[in-house]
Design an enzyme around this catalytic site. Structure first.
Site, PDB file in Angstrom:
ATOM      1  N   SER A 124       0.865  -1.171   0.000  1.00  0.00           N
ATOM      2  CA  SER A 124       0.000   0.000   0.000  1.00  0.00           C
ATOM      3  C   SER A 124       0.902   1.222   0.000  1.00  0.00           C
ATOM      4  O   SER A 124       2.086   1.114   0.337  1.00  0.00           O
ATOM      5  CB  SER A 124      -0.855  -0.018   1.267  1.00  0.00           C
TER       6      SER A 124
ATOM      7  N   TYR B  76      -2.058  -1.539  10.622  1.00  0.00           N
ATOM      8  CA  TYR B  76      -2.063  -1.549   9.163  1.00  0.00           C
ATOM      9  C   TYR B  76      -0.730  -1.090   8.558  1.00  0.00           C
ATOM     10  O   TYR B  76      -0.144  -1.800   7.744  1.00  0.00           O
ATOM     11  CB  TYR B  76      -3.219  -0.693   8.621  1.00  0.00           C
TER      12      TYR B  76
END
Ligand SMILES: *[C@@H]1O[C@H](CO)[C@@H](O)[C@H](O)[C@H]1NC(C)=O
Length: 321
Positions: free
Chosen positions: A164, A176
């Site tokens: 990401s 995350y």
């Protein structure tokens, strides 16, 4: 004429680079690709896309419904299986039960399964909030990869790992970002170690896209859960509008609905003779987040801080000084 000559050289060089990247491997119909997280989002779209191109797709889903819906929407070539990447046992069972693997091995492994919540400031978290995310996004990804390395080496195949832009920049607290930084690091090691065996590794770095990972409803409901359990003195430090401001911020994040910007990169990594090491996917990634990630940390921190709400205590301290 010098100007004309250099213009000509530039054009022909860019053309060659374009041709270089557009060389394709052939024989899609003999190639098996295993994709995790095919219930929805990027994995789901990629499974359909590769199925349409003639690949032998094995789509791993978390839920029965996800698998059934995908089966209904694709050709009989596509096989589904149930896989929970945090469950080592179910991963260990995956390669042998895939009797469909030919002696040629596995051409492509796409590690796409991921989750985002819990998301919130670090001091709202408990240890379990981190491990929930790390177990899926990082440990699960490593576990699946290790299981398939022998088959990938056999085919001199490809690994495509979904990281990401949050694997380069820390926009949110929780597990995350560390998980995606971990995916970047693991993929870098894997790329070097596998290069001796002809296995190529690519990293996909999507910006913000509308998937279950960025679902405002899920993220905001979970932020409320984190907030509700905070001790009163922590709530006071953040102030009583902070939760709403943070939820507003996640609602304002522009997410592109065009997931094909990401699956096109994945497809390139699987089909190009010369896949890239990193693919920034989406205009926000290419034009904003990735350039920002190359700047010194204090610049990135400053930009990120201006985007996010400020706790009450920090505002009062600023006023007082
Ligand atoms: C996946 O497996 C873990 C345990 O390894 C379990 O806690 C979790 O509930 C499972 N998820 C689903 C959706 O089955």
């Amino acid at each position: 004429n010098r100007g004309l000559l250099s213009c000509f050289v530039t054009i022909s060089l860019s053309f060659e680079i374009l041709v270089f990247y557009s060389y394709k491997v052939d024989g899609f119909r003999d190639k098996h690709v295993f994709i995790t997280g095919c219930d929805s989002g990027f994995g789901n779209l990629l499974a359909k896309q590769l199925d349409g191109k003639g690949f032998q797709v094995i789509a791993a889903c978390l839920t029965e419904k996800g698998a059934a819906d995908l089966t209904a929407a694709t050709s009989p070539r596509l096989k589904t299986l149930l896989l929970n990447v945090t469950d080592s046992e179910s991963i260990r069972k995956a390669p042998p039960t895939l009797s469909c693997f030919p002696a040629a091995g596995l051409w492509g492994l796409v590690n796409n399964a991921g989750r985002s919540i819990p998301i919130g400031p670090t001091d709202w978290m408990e240890m379990e909030d981190f491990t929930k995310v790390l177990d899926v996004n990082l440990i699960g990804l490593i576990d699946v990869t290790l299981q398939f390395i022998p088959l990938l080496k056999k085919a001199r195949g490809r690994v495509v790992n979904v990281a990401s832009i949050l694997g380069r920049l820390n926009l949110v607290g929780g597990g995350y970002c560390p998980s995606k930084w971990g995916v970047e690091a693991f993929s870098d090691s894997l790329r070097k170690d596998m290069s001796h065996f002809g296995v190529k590794v690519s990293i996909i770095e999507p910006g913000f896209f509308k998937t279950a990972v960025t679902s405002v409803d899920l993220i905001n409901a979970d932020m409320r859960r984190l907030w509700t359990r905070l001790p009163q003195h922590v709530k006071n430090a953040y102030g009583n509008t902070y939760l709403e401001d943070l939820q507003d911020f996640s609602m304002r994040m522009l997410c592109s609905a065009d997931l094909s910007q990401v699956t096109r990169c994945m497809e390139h990594a699987l089909t190009a003779r010369f896949p890239r090491t990193r693919y920034g996917a989406g205009w926000d990634a290419k034009l904003f987040w990735i350039p920002l990630s190359y700047l010194p940390s204090f610049v990135a921190d400053f930009v990120v801080k201006t985007l996010l709400p400020c706790p009450e205590e920090a505002k009062n301290n600023r006023k007082a000084s």
